[in-house]
Design a protein around this motif. Structure first.
Motif, mmCIF file in Angstrom:
data_model
loop_
_atom_site.group_PDB
_atom_site.id
_atom_site.type_symbol
_atom_site.label_atom_id
_atom_site.label_comp_id
_atom_site.label_asym_id
_atom_site.label_seq_id
_atom_site.Cartn_x
_atom_site.Cartn_y
_atom_site.Cartn_z
ATOM 1 N N HIS A 112 0.834 -1.210 0.000
ATOM 2 C CA HIS A 112 0.000 0.000 0.000
ATOM 3 C C HIS A 112 0.866 1.257 0.000
ATOM 4 N N ASN A 116 0.852 4.191 -2.690
ATOM 5 C CA ASN A 116 0.660 5.595 -2.327
ATOM 6 C C ASN A 116 1.715 6.479 -2.990
ATOM 7 N N LEU A 312 2.622 4.272 5.523
ATOM 8 C CA LEU A 312 1.434 4.751 4.802
ATOM 9 C C LEU A 312 1.434 6.267 4.636
ATOM 10 N N ASN A 313 2.301 6.950 5.367
ATOM 11 C CA ASN A 313 2.429 8.401 5.209
ATOM 12 C C ASN A 313 3.753 8.797 4.557
ATOM 13 N N HIS A 315 4.627 8.821 1.454
ATOM 14 C CA HIS A 315 4.481 9.637 0.240
ATOM 15 C C HIS A 315 4.363 11.128 0.575
ATOM 16 N N ILE A 366 -4.688 6.173 -2.807
ATOM 17 C CA ILE A 366 -3.995 6.476 -1.566
ATOM 18 C C ILE A 366 -4.657 5.718 -0.424
ATOM 19 N N THR A 367 -3.850 5.043 0.372
ATOM 20 C CA THR A 367 -4.360 4.251 1.494
ATOM 21 C C THR A 367 -4.118 4.980 2.799
ATOM 22 N N HIS A 368 -5.152 5.057 3.623
ATOM 23 C CA HIS A 368 -5.035 5.676 4.947
ATOM 24 C C HIS A 368 -5.559 4.689 5.989
#
Length: 553
Positions: A112, A116, A312-313, A315, A366-368
């Motif tokens: 993921h 992203n 996941l952050n 990017h 985008i995955t959050h």
């Protein structure tokens, strides 16, 4: 006629005595065949003298032969082996299942995070998307390799990513009028990236966050794999001669007397099993420390140590780095000209279209994190389940006797020599030291001193005899049941615990993470005497190293 009843009574007493002296071998034969212990031809048709027997000796006629005795001994060892594996099977499944689940989760997070980052370039920096595909793929391949055990350097692969990114940012964003730049100029720009610092503090920030989170996840997986190794090691034990003979006598010598349904007395079983599993009891303290340390590690994986939050952050940090370069574009352009000269322009390509590397990946988005089912909650649930097994090794002998091997309180039982109402010999405690007075195993022998079976490895993380403290404490809450004392616990002191060989160290050391200690599986084989079962691997060194590793970082 008045004397007839007396004759009958005498005859009955004689008959009963004959029955006691002459066991019924038919029932023994049934059990021998049902258990598939050996061929039935080895059993005598009628009771015989047992002069050739070595363990199940008796002055009375017996249903056993020497070959039966040998097979009974093998069966007794196998029975205990099966019980050991059964007792740990639930724990092993718990750890194995979670190790696989966490590994799969980490793989999903990495995938993921890669998506992203790809989406960032597809939506915000589309003209760079094709050329950044390879550096992005390489970056997250290195992330996965690190988490799952490869010896690679986080600082190096993050710098490699930004080195590859800077020429593209320079060409497409800082100097977008350039139709193209030569490979030599691009290489010069790449090499100058660290000195020019176009991305500001972002590469260092990313390195810090990635180092913490990747190392924490790597250590967590390594700890789970270590737990499985410990269980596998203690599931497969080497039996000493004294222990093998004691198990045979406890479990099958009663069959030689025709008593196939008599279980050993509780105290008798505890003496035999505490003797055979004395080394297992010594693992207890270190196993508890392992679980406690794993819990502390799990609780500490928060914020920048949380791989889910960091990756996941990721990017967003890449985007901030690119924006920093854009804001300083004119300054960077002048610095590049001084370092590499003016770019040599190539003729425009006849085809200015480049294929979209993500055109066939319609599911990219985008995955959050959107719910409360986080890695932290899953880790907490797992550790809480694991804590239920913290007393496994300290109370293992007692558990096997109470649940499987021994007769219940109040029932007649086998004492090793006869059927009795209760066992009258001293019942010793758990651990090596307590076995010096074990009446069922030592037969006058002396348990070797700790130096005879302690780990002998030297070097980094030395364990010396002077660093060992032995006490007689026993925690009833944690499985020290039945009578006896002398529970052994040891304290190991290491000045630099668990230091690895140089080739096994990561070359980075973040400010608040000590990565100089790594768990290392010892390979020495311990060989105590006096009737104990010895783990085939150096389990204590493994556990000590792991605990020291986690606590030191």
């Amino acid at each position: 006629m008045k004397g007839a009843p007396c004759v009958s009574a005498a005859f009955l007493l004689l008959l009963l005595g004959t029955l006691e002296a002459e066991p019924n071998c038919e029932e023994v034969k049934k059990v021998f065949q049902m258990r598939q212990i050996g061929p039935s031809k080895w059993l005598p048709a009628t009771p015989r003298s047992g002069s050739d027997l070595q363990v199940c000796v008796s002055k009375d006629p017996t249903c056993c032969t020497r070959k039966m005795e040998e097979r009974y001994q093998a069966a007794a060892r196998q029975d205990v082996q099966n019980l050991l594996q059964t007792s740990s099977s639930t724990l092993k499944f718990l750890i194995s299942r979670n190790a696989a689940a966490f590994q799969e989760t980490f793989q999903n997070i990495i995938r993921h995070a890669e998506n992203n980052t790809k989406m960032l370039f597809r939506t915000t920096y589309r003209n760079m998307a094709f050329q950044t595909a390879a550096p992005i793929r390489e970056l997250f391949t290195d992330v996965a390799l690190f988490i799952f055990g490869s010896e690679i350097n986080v600082d190096e692969f993050i710098n490699r990513f930004f080195d590859s990114l800077f020429p593209l940012v320079y060409n497409h964003l800082i100097n977008p009028a350039l139709t193209d730049i030569s490979s030599d100029f691009a290489e010069c720009v790449r090499m100058a990236r660290k000195d020019l610092n176009p991305f500001g503090h972002l590469p260092k920030l990313m390195t810090s966050q990635m180092t913490k989170s990747l190392m924490a996840s790597h250590m967590f997986l390594q700890a789970l794999n270590l737990g499985i190794e410990v269980i596998n090691t203690t599931d497969h034990l080497q039996y000493t001669k004294e222990c093998s003979r004691a198990l045979l006598k406890m479990q099958f010598c009663s069959h030689c007397h025709g008593l196939t349904n008599r279980k050993p007395c509780m105290g008798y079983c505890l003496n035999v099993m505490r003797g055979c599993l004395a080394n297992m009891a010594e693992i207890d303290r270190h196993w508890r420390e392992y679980i406690r340390s794993l819990e502390e590690l799990s609780n500490g994986i928060q914020g920048t140590y949380d791989i889910e939050q960091v990756l996941l952050n990721l990017h967003l940090l890449v985007n901030d780095a690119i924006m920093n370069a854009q804001l300083n574009g004119p300054k960077l352009s002048a610095m590049v000209n001084r370092a590499c000269g003016h770019p040599i322009r190539k003729p425009a390509q006849s085809l200015d279209y480049q294929p979209d590397p993500y055109s066939d990946q319609h599911g990219l988005k985008i995955t959050h994190k959107e719910n409360d089912e986080t890695l932290a909650s899953r880790r907490k649930e797992f550790v809480n389940s694991l804590r239920l097994y913290r007393a496994l090794y300290g109370g293992l002998a007692d558990q096997l006797c109470v649940n499987d091997l021994a007769a219940a309180d109040g029932l007649t039982c086998w004492s090793g020599d006869d059927v009795v109402k209760s066992y009258t010999r001293q019942v010793v405690g758990n651990g090596i030291k307590a076995q010096s007075s074990n009446p069922e195993l030592l037969q006058g022998k002396v348990i070797p001193k700790y130096e005879k079976w302690r780990p002998t490895e030297k070097g980094s993380g030395q364990i010396d005899g002077d660093d060992i403290q032995v006490s007689g404490d026993c925690d009833d809450e944690d499985g020290c049941i039945a009578s006896g004392n002398g529970e052994v616990k040891k304290t190991f002191k290491t000045s630099e615990p668990g230091l690895p060989d140089k080739k096994n160290r990561h070359n980075f050391v973040p400010d608040d993470v000590d990565t100089t200690s790594r768990a290392k599986d010892g390979t020495n084989s311990n060989k105590p005497g006096g009737g104990v079962i010895v783990p085939s691997g150096n389990v204590m060194v493994i556990l000590i190293s792991l605990a020291a590793l986690i606590l030191s970082w």
